[in-house]
Design an enzyme around this catalytic site. Structure first.
Site, PDB file in Angstrom:
ATOM      1  N   ALA A  14     -44.033  45.320   6.145  1.00 48.69           N
ATOM      2  CA  ALA A  14     -44.757  43.993   5.664  1.00 48.69           C
ATOM      3  C   ALA A  14     -45.436  44.505   4.456  1.00 48.69           C
ATOM      4  O   ALA A  14     -45.311  43.517   3.318  1.00 48.69           O
ATOM      5  CB  ALA A  14     -46.127  43.880   6.675  1.00 48.69           C
ATOM      6  N   ARG A  24     -42.299  38.411  -7.558  1.00 49.88           N
ATOM      7  CA  ARG A  24     -41.119  37.381  -7.808  1.00 49.88           C
ATOM      8  C   ARG A  24     -41.965  35.951  -8.006  1.00 49.88           C
ATOM      9  O   ARG A  24     -41.523  35.167  -8.688  1.00 49.88           O
ATOM     10  CB  ARG A  24     -40.245  37.227  -6.733  1.00 49.88           C
ATOM     11  CG  ARG A  24     -39.242  38.486  -6.682  1.00 49.88           C
ATOM     12  CD  ARG A  24     -38.100  37.877  -5.770  1.00 49.88           C
ATOM     13  NE  ARG A  24     -38.204  37.905  -4.230  1.00 49.88           N
ATOM     14  CZ  ARG A  24     -38.341  38.840  -3.541  1.00 49.88           C
ATOM     15  NH1 ARG A  24     -38.070  40.075  -3.893  1.00 49.88           N
ATOM     16  NH2 ARG A  24     -38.743  38.510  -2.023  1.00 49.88           N
ATOM     17  N   ALA A  36     -50.160  56.012   3.314  1.00 53.26           N
ATOM     18  CA  ALA A  36     -50.477  57.232   3.883  1.00 53.26           C
ATOM     19  C   ALA A  36     -49.252  58.021   4.028  1.00 53.26           C
ATOM     20  O   ALA A  36     -49.144  59.281   3.748  1.00 53.26           O
ATOM     21  CB  ALA A  36     -50.986  57.266   5.157  1.00 53.26           C
ATOM     22  N   ALA A  43     -36.380  52.546   7.438  1.00 53.72           N
ATOM     23  CA  ALA A  43     -35.475  51.737   8.520  1.00 53.72           C
ATOM     24  C   ALA A  43     -35.975  52.236   9.979  1.00 53.72           C
ATOM     25  O   ALA A  43     -35.251  52.929  10.564  1.00 53.72           O
ATOM     26  CB  ALA A  43     -33.999  51.817   8.523  1.00 53.72           C
ATOM     27  N   CYS A  45     -36.352  51.040  12.734  1.00 52.49           N
ATOM     28  CA  CYS A  45     -35.388  50.538  13.886  1.00 52.49           C
ATOM     29  C   CYS A  45     -34.235  51.122  13.845  1.00 52.49           C
ATOM     30  O   CYS A  45     -33.602  51.141  14.774  1.00 52.49           O
ATOM     31  CB  CYS A  45     -35.344  48.862  13.771  1.00 52.49           C
ATOM     32  SG  CYS A  45     -36.854  48.001  13.699  1.00 52.49           S
ATOM     33  N   TYR A 429     -16.074  27.321  18.609  1.00 56.82           N
ATOM     34  CA  TYR A 429     -15.206  27.803  19.534  1.00 56.82           C
ATOM     35  C   TYR A 429     -14.010  28.506  19.154  1.00 56.82           C
ATOM     36  O   TYR A 429     -13.305  27.688  18.452  1.00 56.82           O
ATOM     37  CB  TYR A 429     -14.818  26.859  20.919  1.00 56.82           C
ATOM     38  CG  TYR A 429     -13.722  27.366  21.485  1.00 56.82           C
ATOM     39  CD1 TYR A 429     -13.804  28.417  22.437  1.00 56.82           C
ATOM     40  CD2 TYR A 429     -12.473  26.546  21.617  1.00 56.82           C
ATOM     41  CE1 TYR A 429     -12.662  28.825  23.046  1.00 56.82           C
ATOM     42  CE2 TYR A 429     -11.323  26.987  22.182  1.00 56.82           C
ATOM     43  CZ  TYR A 429     -11.530  28.243  23.051  1.00 56.82           C
ATOM     44  OH  TYR A 429     -10.305  28.582  23.966  1.00 56.82           O
TER      45      TYR A 429
END
Length: 548
Positions: A14, A24, A36, A43, A45, A429
């Site tokens: 965040a 920007r 800290a 990364a 995750c 499909y």
């Protein structure tokens, strides 16, 4: 613009998103990050996949270094600098340099709190022993992988059956480590899936040799210098390592006395991601957002939420007035045993708690053309509101692209779609990707049939709770598969069937549920009035074969 001095506390998902977007929006901003940690924008995750050598190089876990980020954005970054107090009236923050111990004061026009969360470490004996690991920072993942590659870990216990715990378990098993997962909750993935879906995951894990033990508390670690056993409320388990992935707690203790409103240590924000105090915002794992369906505060400690909220927050500081409509509890994960899961919206349990009269269906449908190499099945649970017929939630399990099914549901729920509106949609499909009637649409059709009375069925939960008592099980598979029960061949039903009374209670069972529905449809035509289909068939209700 007068508010040019923007201070951001926290530099992972965040915090860095807010900072980069601010610059920007307006290059005149003076944006500073205090964090800290020694790393920024890593990364989190991806950590379990470094442990499993899916991500090969540890450098790939670091999205940006402080130097690179400063050069790219113009944001000033101070690492190993921990905020210790916020003084809203003075518009200052006190922070400690963790390398020197010195305390400095930083002023702001606007403050963004994005301090994230830290792993919960229970106060248990032996937690200081060697080979007790956490899984929150790149250093955690690097330490665990080095220990595995050294050959010192043959057997591990993972404490925590949430996303991170199960992903770590899967990756340790892929490295040849024998793994058990313990969790105090009744099931793995508690609150993410409904109980019967979690039970299916647990069965798949067990079949893959990754043993889940639920309803078990972690009580201690036994050993002289390193982990030798993990003590649980049930028994002591031999292990060379313990990975604690029990949960996380927001990093907000330093806000005590600041006047910022919190609940259970998590910062409350409004629809513009602002706190109750002027010029102070919050985003990421330390902050609450809103549940898009219920309108209630929701904690969503996900990298996706952090980035979406961070972007909107930055635009609002820059002068916009954009509301964040909130989260749906969306998530997706690769699980032990070779399956994946996705979910969005309300589970049946949550829908009932919110006062909905929920209608659900469990389908087992092909994930792509059945003749295409690698084709498999999705197990999809769909939840709708009986009165409004609005789609409330979807859960999916399978080896295929569960994220696609999940994301279709995200779109539908976000738009307030009814199941009727979702029928006959023009989904993509081709045999390598999907089926001619998309798996999501197929499940919608089954749910519509149920809601309109064409399908009369028992859910797996209803079956296990005894709703089918007094019903005679009838095998309706393509070929006889349940030797203990009578068999009905769909292709031979051309009138009254000898041995089956028209008023008799018949529970129709096949592999997935589809053929049983077709049998029911035909039997109804010939005057049979008491049939029920078992949703999910023997694919999901594996206990039927065991009951013979």
């Amino acid at each position: 613009m007068s508010a040019k001095n923007i201070l951001i506390l926290g530099g992972v998902a965040a915090g860095t998103k807010v900072a980069a977007k601010l610059m920007r929006e307006n290059r005149d901003f003076n944006v500073t990050i205090l964090t800290a940690g020694k790393d920024i924008s890593y990364a989190g995750c991806g950590l379990p996949y470094y442990v499993g050598d899916v991500i090969h190089e540890k450098g790939e876990l670091i999205v940006n270094t402080p130097e690179k980020f400063q050069a790219l954005t113009g944001v000033k970054v101070f690492t190993e600098t921990e905020a210790t107090a916020v003084h809203p009236e003075a518009k200052t923050v006190e922070a400690k340099n963790l390398k020197t111990g010195e305390t400095s004061t930083y002023s702001y026009d606007k403050l963004v709190i994005a301090t994230g969360a830290s792993p919960f470490v229970p106060d248990i004996p032996g937690r200081q022993l060697k080979n007790v690991f956490l899984m929150r920072t790149p250093d955690d993942a690097i330490a665990l992988r080095e220990a595995v590659e050294s050959g010192s870990i043959k057997k591990a216990v993972v404490a925590g059956g949430g996303f991170i715990g199960l992903e770590v378990a899967e990756n340790l098993a892929a490295q040849g480590v024998k793994v058990s997962v313990i969790d105090f909750a009744p099931h793995v993935l508690p609150n993410f899936l409904d109980p019967e879906m979690s039970e299916y995951v647990e069965n798949v894990m067990a079949e893959a040799g990754i043993m889940p033990m639920t309803g078990v508390a972690l009580e201690g670690v036994l050993g002289t210098d390193k982990v030798e056993k993990v003590q649980t409320s049930r028994r002591a388990m031999k292990a060379d390592a313990l990975v604690m992935a029990i949960g996380i707690r927001p990093n907000t203790a330093f806000l005590e006395g600041s006047g910022i409103e919190m609940v259970k240590g998590t910062i409350l924000t409004d629809k513009y991601l602002q706190t109750n105090l002027p010029d102070i915002y919050a985003a990421g794992d330390c902050a609450m957002v809103t549940n898009r369906e219920t309108g209630k505060p929701a904690w969503s400690p996900m990298g996706s939420t952090a980035n979406i909220a961070g972007r909107l927050l930055a635009k609002n500081i820059a002068g916009a007035q954009i509301e964040y409509p909130g989260v749906l509890g969306t998530g997706v994960a690769k699980l032990p045993g070779g399956i994946c899961t996705g979910r969005t919206g309300l589970t049946e349990t949550a829908a009932a708690a919110e006062g909905y009269e929920a209608v659900t269906v469990i389908s087992v449908v092909d994930d792509k053309a059945h003749y295409y190499p690698g084709a498999g099945s999705f197990i999809i649970k769909m939840v709708a509101d009986k009165s409004s017929r609005r789609l409330l939630g979807v859960q999916v399990l399978g080896k295929g692209a569960v994220d696609k099914v999940t994301d279709i549901a995200v779109t539908a729920i976000s738009m307030g779609a009814t199941v009727d509106q979702l029928a006959s949609m023009d989904f993509a499909y081709a045999p390598p990707f999907s089926t001619a009637i998309h798996p999501f649409a197929h499940t919608v059709n089954i749910l519509l049939n149920k809601m309109d009375g064409q399908l009369e069925s028992f859910t797996p939960v209803e079956y296990t709770q005894g709703a089918a008592e007094g019903y005679r099980i009838v095998d309706c598979a393509i070929q006889p598969s349940l030797p203990a029960y009578p068999y009905l061949d769909l292709t031979k039903i051309e009138g009254e069937m000898p041995g089956f009374g028209k008023e008799e209670k018949l529970l129709l069972v096949c592999a997935k549920g589809k053929r049983a529905y077709m049998v029911q449809n035909r039997l109804k035509y010939y005057g049979y009035t008491n049939t029920r289909v078992l949703e999910g068939g023997t694919t999901f209700n594996t206990q039927i074969a065991e009951e013979e």
